[in-house]
Enzyme design. Sequence first.
Site, PDB file in Angstrom:
ATOM      1  N   HIS A  23       0.841  -1.203   0.000  1.00  0.00           N
ATOM      2  CA  HIS A  23       0.000   0.000   0.000  1.00  0.00           C
ATOM      3  C   HIS A  23       0.877   1.253   0.000  1.00  0.00           C
ATOM      4  CE1 HIS A  23      -3.179  -2.575   2.223  1.00  0.00           C
ATOM      5  NE2 HIS A  23      -3.612  -2.391   1.001  1.00  0.00           N
ATOM      6  N   LYS A  47     -18.824  -5.426   9.207  1.00  0.00           N
ATOM      7  CA  LYS A  47     -17.671  -6.334   9.193  1.00  0.00           C
ATOM      8  C   LYS A  47     -17.048  -6.359  10.586  1.00  0.00           C
ATOM      9  CE  LYS A  47     -13.922  -7.507   6.098  1.00  0.00           C
ATOM     10  NZ  LYS A  47     -12.971  -7.007   5.133  1.00  0.00           N
ATOM     11  N   ARG A  97      -2.006  -6.127  -8.657  1.00  0.00           N
ATOM     12  CA  ARG A  97      -0.870  -6.996  -8.363  1.00  0.00           C
ATOM     13  C   ARG A  97      -0.656  -8.036  -9.451  1.00  0.00           C
ATOM     14  NH1 ARG A  97      -3.219  -8.195  -2.571  1.00  0.00           N
ATOM     15  NH2 ARG A  97      -4.954  -8.228  -4.021  1.00  0.00           N
ATOM     16  N   SER A 135      -3.249  -7.521   2.637  1.00  0.00           N
ATOM     17  CA  SER A 135      -3.560  -7.412   4.068  1.00  0.00           C
ATOM     18  C   SER A 135      -4.032  -8.754   4.603  1.00  0.00           C
ATOM     19  CB  SER A 135      -4.664  -6.371   4.285  1.00  0.00           C
ATOM     20  OG  SER A 135      -4.208  -5.104   3.930  1.00  0.00           O
TER      21      SER A 135
END
Length: 164
Positions: A23, A47, A97, A135
Site C-alpha cells: 500500500h 464487518k 498486483r 492485508s
Amino acid sequence: MKGFEILKIGIYPGSFDPVTNGHLDIISRSSGIVDKLIVAILYNPNKSNTLFTIEERVCLLEETTKHFPNVEIDSFSGLLVDYIQTVNANVIFRGLRAVTDFEYEMQMAQINKKLCSKAETLFMATSADYSFLSSSVVRELAYFGASTIGLVPDIVQQKIKEKY
Ligand code: PNS
C-alpha cells in the site's frame, strides 16, 4: 482559464487492515502524480472480523504516511462514488498486483463509472517486490504467529505483536 489552476485530487480507497508495504508503495507513487492524495479507509460497520479498528487503521496510516506532505487520511462509509464527490476527487487509484486482481478491479471501476460518470479509475501496477502481498496474507501470518517483518511498516509489525 489563465491564472486558474485546477487542483488534482486523488483517492486511494481500501480496507487497509492493516496497511502493508505494498500500500505504501502505491501511496508514494500515486501521491507524486496528484496535488493531493486522500487515502480513504472504508468503514464497514457490518464487518466484525477485522484485525484493527477503524481508529487504529487511521492512526497507523497517519503515522506511516506523515513524511508525504500531500497525503491525507480519511475514512468513509457507503458508496465510494458518493465519497469522491464530497471531496471533489478527480481520480481513484487502485493497485493491480496480478491478473487475478483484474476481474474484480475492472468490475468495480466499471460500476463506479456507471454510478458516477466522473469517477475515473487509474490502475497502478504494484512493484514486483509486493506482488504477492495483501492485508489478508498479513492477517493470516500474524494469526499463526509467523513473522511479518518486511511486509508491513515497523509500527504495524509492533501493533500486530501487541494483538497476539
Ligand atoms: O482494500 P479493499 O478491501 O480491496 O478495498 C475495496 C474498496 C473499499 C475500495 C471497495 O470495497 C469499495 O469501494 N467499497 C465501498 C462500497 C462501494 O462503493 N461499492 C460499489 C463498488 S463495487
